[in-house]
Design a protein around this motif. Structure first.
Motif, mmCIF file in Angstrom:
data_model
loop_
_atom_site.group_PDB
_atom_site.id
_atom_site.type_symbol
_atom_site.label_atom_id
_atom_site.label_comp_id
_atom_site.label_asym_id
_atom_site.label_seq_id
_atom_site.Cartn_x
_atom_site.Cartn_y
_atom_site.Cartn_z
ATOM 1 N N THR A 132 0.841 -1.206 0.000
ATOM 2 C CA THR A 132 0.000 0.000 0.000
ATOM 3 C C THR A 132 0.877 1.257 0.000
ATOM 4 O O THR A 132 1.985 1.250 0.537
ATOM 5 C CB THR A 132 -0.885 0.057 1.267
ATOM 6 O OG1 THR A 132 -0.043 -0.051 2.407
ATOM 7 C CG2 THR A 132 -1.925 -1.020 1.283
ATOM 8 N N ALA A 133 0.330 2.331 -0.582
ATOM 9 C CA ALA A 133 1.065 3.599 -0.591
ATOM 10 C C ALA A 133 0.620 4.468 0.581
ATOM 11 O O ALA A 133 0.896 5.654 0.626
ATOM 12 C CB ALA A 133 0.788 4.313 -1.914
ATOM 13 N N VAL A 151 -1.816 -0.377 -3.567
ATOM 14 C CA VAL A 151 -3.148 0.188 -3.354
ATOM 15 C C VAL A 151 -2.938 1.619 -2.864
ATOM 16 O O VAL A 151 -2.124 1.863 -1.973
ATOM 17 C CB VAL A 151 -3.927 -0.625 -2.297
ATOM 18 C CG1 VAL A 151 -5.310 -0.032 -2.080
ATOM 19 C CG2 VAL A 151 -4.032 -2.090 -2.706
ATOM 20 N N ARG A 152 -3.691 2.549 -3.476
ATOM 21 C CA ARG A 152 -3.526 3.961 -3.083
ATOM 22 C C ARG A 152 -4.599 4.358 -2.087
ATOM 23 O O ARG A 152 -5.666 3.746 -2.025
ATOM 24 C CB ARG A 152 -3.643 4.866 -4.312
ATOM 25 C CG ARG A 152 -2.510 4.683 -5.262
ATOM 26 C CD ARG A 152 -2.649 5.699 -6.387
ATOM 27 N NE ARG A 152 -1.739 5.384 -7.461
ATOM 28 C CZ ARG A 152 -2.002 5.568 -8.738
ATOM 29 N NH1 ARG A 152 -3.167 6.083 -9.108
ATOM 30 N NH2 ARG A 152 -1.111 5.273 -9.656
ATOM 31 N N GLU A 153 -4.306 5.451 -1.417
ATOM 32 C CA GLU A 153 -5.269 5.953 -0.435
ATOM 33 C C GLU A 153 -6.611 6.265 -1.114
ATOM 34 O O GLU A 153 -7.676 6.033 -0.555
ATOM 35 C CB GLU A 153 -4.700 7.198 0.250
ATOM 36 C CG GLU A 153 -5.563 7.665 1.391
ATOM 37 C CD GLU A 153 -4.736 8.273 2.505
ATOM 38 O OE1 GLU A 153 -3.682 8.852 2.204
ATOM 39 O OE2 GLU A 153 -5.156 8.162 3.667
ATOM 40 N N ARG A 168 -10.435 5.386 -0.197
ATOM 41 C CA ARG A 168 -11.481 6.401 0.018
ATOM 42 C C ARG A 168 -12.697 6.127 -0.869
ATOM 43 O O ARG A 168 -13.840 6.239 -0.436
ATOM 44 C CB ARG A 168 -10.944 7.802 -0.308
ATOM 45 C CG ARG A 168 -10.064 8.373 0.767
ATOM 46 C CD ARG A 168 -9.797 9.841 0.430
ATOM 47 N NE ARG A 168 -8.637 10.335 1.134
ATOM 48 C CZ ARG A 168 -8.624 10.637 2.429
ATOM 49 N NH1 ARG A 168 -9.715 10.510 3.140
ATOM 50 N NH2 ARG A 168 -7.523 11.064 3.004
ATOM 51 N N HIS A 169 -12.422 5.777 -2.129
ATOM 52 C CA HIS A 169 -13.548 5.475 -3.043
ATOM 53 C C HIS A 169 -14.352 4.289 -2.530
ATOM 54 O O HIS A 169 -15.588 4.290 -2.584
ATOM 55 C CB HIS A 169 -13.021 5.165 -4.453
ATOM 56 C CG HIS A 169 -12.653 6.411 -5.206
ATOM 57 N ND1 HIS A 169 -11.834 6.387 -6.315
ATOM 58 C CD2 HIS A 169 -12.966 7.705 -4.997
ATOM 59 C CE1 HIS A 169 -11.669 7.632 -6.764
ATOM 60 N NE2 HIS A 169 -12.359 8.442 -5.977
ATOM 61 N N ALA A 170 -13.635 3.291 -2.043
ATOM 62 C CA ALA A 170 -14.332 2.088 -1.553
ATOM 63 C C ALA A 170 -15.200 2.436 -0.341
ATOM 64 O O ALA A 170 -16.326 1.945 -0.217
ATOM 65 C CB ALA A 170 -13.321 1.005 -1.207
ATOM 66 N N VAL A 171 -14.690 3.329 0.523
ATOM 67 C CA VAL A 171 -15.492 3.751 1.687
ATOM 68 C C VAL A 171 -16.731 4.505 1.192
ATOM 69 O O VAL A 171 -17.859 4.254 1.648
ATOM 70 C CB VAL A 171 -14.674 4.632 2.667
ATOM 71 C CG1 VAL A 171 -15.566 5.188 3.770
ATOM 72 C CG2 VAL A 171 -13.517 3.849 3.268
ATOM 73 N N ALA A 172 -16.523 5.386 0.204
ATOM 74 C CA ALA A 172 -17.646 6.168 -0.324
ATOM 75 C C ALA A 172 -18.704 5.233 -0.919
ATOM 76 O O ALA A 172 -19.917 5.431 -0.718
ATOM 77 C CB ALA A 172 -17.146 7.146 -1.379
ATOM 78 N N ASP A 173 -18.252 4.200 -1.625
ATOM 79 C CA ASP A 173 -19.207 3.244 -2.211
ATOM 80 C C ASP A 173 -20.000 2.540 -1.126
ATOM 81 O O ASP A 173 -21.194 2.283 -1.272
ATOM 82 C CB ASP A 173 -18.470 2.190 -3.058
ATOM 83 C CG ASP A 173 -18.017 2.780 -4.388
ATOM 84 O OD1 ASP A 173 -18.500 3.875 -4.732
ATOM 85 O OD2 ASP A 173 -17.166 2.153 -5.046
ATOM 86 N N ALA A 213 -9.273 -2.323 -7.131
ATOM 87 C CA ALA A 213 -9.018 -1.155 -7.986
ATOM 88 C C ALA A 213 -7.559 -1.177 -8.460
ATOM 89 O O ALA A 213 -7.278 -0.902 -9.647
ATOM 90 C CB ALA A 213 -9.309 0.130 -7.210
ATOM 91 N N ALA A 214 -6.652 -1.526 -7.562
ATOM 92 C CA ALA A 214 -5.236 -1.574 -7.944
ATOM 93 C C ALA A 214 -4.986 -2.705 -8.937
ATOM 94 O O ALA A 214 -4.238 -2.541 -9.914
ATOM 95 C CB ALA A 214 -4.374 -1.755 -6.693
ATOM 96 N N VAL A 215 -5.656 -3.844 -8.716
ATOM 97 C CA VAL A 215 -5.460 -4.988 -9.623
ATOM 98 C C VAL A 215 -5.958 -4.615 -11.017
ATOM 99 O O VAL A 215 -5.292 -4.863 -12.030
ATOM 100 C CB VAL A 215 -6.214 -6.236 -9.086
ATOM 101 C CG1 VAL A 215 -6.177 -7.369 -10.108
ATOM 102 C CG2 VAL A 215 -5.634 -6.684 -7.760
ATOM 103 N N ILE A 216 -7.131 -3.994 -11.090
ATOM 104 C CA ILE A 216 -7.732 -3.648 -12.381
ATOM 105 C C ILE A 216 -6.802 -2.714 -13.168
ATOM 106 O O ILE A 216 -6.599 -2.880 -14.366
ATOM 107 C CB ILE A 216 -9.130 -3.008 -12.175
ATOM 108 C CG1 ILE A 216 -10.096 -4.089 -11.695
ATOM 109 C CG2 ILE A 216 -9.651 -2.349 -13.452
ATOM 110 C CD1 ILE A 216 -11.422 -3.574 -11.196
ATOM 111 N N GLU A 217 -6.211 -1.766 -12.447
ATOM 112 C CA GLU A 217 -5.324 -0.815 -13.141
ATOM 113 C C GLU A 217 -3.882 -1.303 -13.198
ATOM 114 O O GLU A 217 -2.973 -0.552 -13.536
ATOM 115 C CB GLU A 217 -5.404 0.549 -12.439
ATOM 116 C CG GLU A 217 -6.763 1.196 -12.643
ATOM 117 C CD GLU A 217 -6.872 2.544 -11.958
ATOM 118 O OE1 GLU A 217 -5.831 3.106 -11.557
ATOM 119 O OE2 GLU A 217 -8.012 3.018 -11.827
ATOM 120 N N ARG A 218 -3.691 -2.544 -12.863
ATOM 121 C CA ARG A 218 -2.362 -3.182 -12.892
ATOM 122 C C ARG A 218 -1.315 -2.373 -12.148
ATOM 123 O O ARG A 218 -0.179 -2.204 -12.611
ATOM 124 C CB ARG A 218 -1.929 -3.419 -14.333
ATOM 125 C CG ARG A 218 -2.882 -4.311 -15.064
ATOM 126 C CD ARG A 218 -2.226 -4.964 -16.209
ATOM 127 N NE ARG A 218 -3.030 -6.063 -16.692
ATOM 128 C CZ ARG A 218 -3.096 -6.407 -17.956
ATOM 129 N NH1 ARG A 218 -2.411 -5.742 -18.856
ATOM 130 N NH2 ARG A 218 -3.833 -7.423 -18.327
#
Ligand SMILES: Nc1ncnc2c1ncn2[C@@H]1O[C@H](COP(=O)(O)OP(=O)(O)OP(=O)(O)O)[C@@H](O)[C@H]1O
Ligand SMILES: [Mg+2]
Length: 330
Positions: A265-266, A303-305, A309-314, A294-299
């Motif tokens: 993770t970053a 994993v970025r912060e 955050r997006h996952a929490v928002a979802d 999300a990190a896997v999809i974008e290769r």
């Protein structure tokens, strides 16, 4: 006695502690008589050390075939998780280690005329580990796990249910196992509902009587996410009631560390504990999985912060949608 003979006897005594000890003592004695003092002392230390440890799980007993008629609503589940996969409160860790010790020393406890706890009720909101913990508990005890689908049991063939219930309980009386009554709420609800068919109420009551009477060889575990509304007639049938609550900050931190253990993770996921208050483990897990995906999809290697955050928002969006639906149903 010749050493070879003693070795054979030792191996043949596998699983019978007293016999094993007697033969081991004999081997040590022979070594002492042969003046092999160092070896004798070392064997004695090993034996004393081994017998001070808790005995191994006893469930290596052969499996009794499960009654055919019950196959529709009981299934054998192989535990896929171990205790390092679960986050428990300190109180629950203490309760479970107490139960495991009690199980291992059950014979001594019974010989002292004391009861052994064997009927457990797991309560708490969805996604907080009731089912997961049952699997891990069975695995730790070395007992096979049988899951009873109560809703199917009571809704299927009403006429036959009582017979099937009897068969299941008869089985759990003989077979050391963890018999898991998942979705126990279905049962509590049926008891509450005054409009229910008489036959159904009769079946439910007879199930409660079985629970009352059974002395399982292993454990009977029932799980429900109804709490206070549970009928007191149900509560008092259990030797122990264990609460699985939503995680506090410390448990959330532990859980995040667990979920990101092997992930690059970053950012520090545990710094997000504050934004996860009030979420169940299952919800937090979904957030972690979405962020990692999300990190896997974008290769990306990390994993970025922002992924987090997006996952929490979802999850927040998902929750508010669920709340609206709930409101419409009320
Ligand atoms: N205490 C916990 N520690 C680690 N992971 C957990 C914990 N609780 C839940 N989880 C995660 O959430 C998933 C769902 O949890 P589980 O099925 O045990 O919930 P439950 O309490 O039985 O919910 P329900 O009331 O809906 O049956 C688990 O498979 C696991 O991935
Ligand atoms: Mg469950």
């Amino acid at each position: 006695m010749a050493r070879g003979e003693l070795m054979k006897k030792l191996l043949a005594s596998y699983g019978r502690d007293d016999e094993f000890r007697a033969i081991a003592e004999q081997i040590i004695l022979e070594e002492e008589q042969k003046n092999n003092r160092v070896l004798a002392r070392s064997l004695r230390q090993t034996l004393d050390h081994a017998s001070n440890r808790a005995p191994p799980p006893r469930a290596l007993a052969p499996l009794i075939p499960f009654p055919d008629a019950a196959n529709d609503f009981v299934e054998r589940v192989e535990p896929e998780h171990t205790k390092s996969d679960i986050v428990l409160s300190k109180a629950n860790i203490r309760i479970f280690s107490g139960l495991i010790q009690e199980f291992r020393r059950a014979d001594d406890i019974r010989r002292s005329g004391l009861p052994v706890r064997s009927k457990l009720l797991f309560c708490g909101p969805p996604g907080c580990g009731k089912t997961l913990c049952t699997q891990i508990f069975a695995g730790e005890l070395g007992l096979p796990l049988f899951v009873v689908k109560i809703d199917r049991l009571i809704s299927s063939y009403l006429g036959e249910t009582a017979t099937n219930v009897r068969k299941i309980f008869e089985f759990a009386r003989k077979q050391p196992c963890v018999l898991f009554l998942d979705e126990f709420d279905a049962l509590a609800r049926s008891r509450d509902d005054t409009s229910e068919h008489n036959e159904l109420r009769r079946v439910v009551n007879s199930l409660l009587i079985f629970i009352d009477r059974i002395k399982p060889k292993g454990f009977l575990v029932a799980a429900t996410n109804l709490d206070q509304s549970l009928d007191p007639a149900v509560w008092r049938r259990f030797d122990e009631v264990i609460w699985f609550e939503k995680p506090d900050r410390e448990m959330t931190e532990h859980f995040l560390a667990l979920k990101f253990k092997n992930i690059k993770t970053a950012f520090d996921p545990t710094s997000h504990v504050g934004s996860l208050e009030g979420y169940s483990f299952a919800e937090i897990e979904r957030i972690c999985v979405q962020a990692i995906k999300a990190a896997v999809i974008e290769r990306r290697k990390e994993v970025r912060e922002l992924d987090f955050r997006h996952a929490v928002a979802d999850e927040i969006r998902r929750r508010s949608g669920t709340a609206r639906l709930q409101h419409l149903e009320d």
